[in-house]
Design an enzyme around this catalytic site. Sequence first.
Site, PDB file in Angstrom:
ATOM      1  N   GLU A 117       0.835  -1.213   0.000  1.00 32.13           N
ATOM      2  CA  GLU A 117       0.000   0.000   0.000  1.00 32.13           C
ATOM      3  C   GLU A 117       0.869   1.261   0.000  1.00 32.13           C
ATOM      4  O   GLU A 117       0.602   2.212  -0.745  1.00 32.13           O
ATOM      5  CB  GLU A 117      -0.921   0.018   1.233  1.00 32.13           C
ATOM      6  N   ASN A 146       1.046   3.938  -3.033  1.00 30.77           N
ATOM      7  CA  ASN A 146       0.749   5.363  -2.827  1.00 30.77           C
ATOM      8  C   ASN A 146       1.866   6.246  -3.381  1.00 30.77           C
ATOM      9  O   ASN A 146       1.608   7.253  -4.029  1.00 30.77           O
ATOM     10  CB  ASN A 146       0.585   5.660  -1.331  1.00 30.77           C
ATOM     11  N   ARG A 192      -9.767   3.232  -7.598  1.00 30.02           N
ATOM     12  CA  ARG A 192      -8.885   3.179  -6.447  1.00 30.02           C
ATOM     13  C   ARG A 192      -9.815   3.117  -5.244  1.00 30.02           C
ATOM     14  O   ARG A 192     -10.739   3.916  -5.135  1.00 30.02           O
ATOM     15  CB  ARG A 192      -7.996   4.434  -6.345  1.00 30.02           C
TER      16      ARG A 192
END
Lengths: 101, 143
Positions: free
Chosen positions: B46, B50, B104
């Site tokens: 994650e 990002n 997303r």
Amino acid sequence: MEMRLEYLGSTLVAKLDGELDQSCAAEIRERIDNEINLHGITNLVMDFNNVSFMDSSGIGVLIGRYKQIKARGGKMLVIRTQPQVDKVIELAGLKRIMDFD
Amino acid sequence: MENYIKIEFPSKSCNEAFARAAAGAFASQLDITVEELADIKTAVSEAITNAIVHGYAGIRGVVEMQCRISGRTIEITVIDKGRGIADIALAMQPLYSGSDDEERSGMGFTVMQSFMDTLHVESQVGVGTTVTMTKKVGAIFDD
């Protein structure tokens, strides 16, 4: 990630193989959506038996396909998730919305 | 145990799998359960995603990942020198997505928060973002 598609009447079975993350999410969703539109698919089974890893990119893929199938009045079923995948799905609250085996 | 690694790579999506595998392999030096290891790999995935998708949004940059073991705690730091986050509290809200891509899920920070013990985000617009997270592992192996 690899994906094999099989048809049972108007049901599409998508068998995923590998790791589902942002690097392949767009391709997976485009391929499934194309099949849904091209073959008049109403129901979708997503087989996660060979998915060894999924992050939140996979949540987006699942929610997006669920919306498509629901709009067509069909059903979506997610089957054979491994513990790591299951934990991400659980956290996102998808078990309250979608059907799992 | 004390140990660390520091690696950097270009912000290509194909490096997400590499980064989480590297973090997992490094964490495996500790007595760690399969579930803890999976949690770390998911959180790393994650943070790296990002940095690539939001930090460098369409442009190429360098992502740095540091992993540090201190006792039974693993600390992972992911640094990008991308566009930064204007409102960190907003970005960290579940389901909020800073991307135009409607698929997303906006769950990235929620996953990091849930799967790690601590999460700290520092960011400055136009300068970049540093995400630091820690997890104490292996309590199950006590006595």
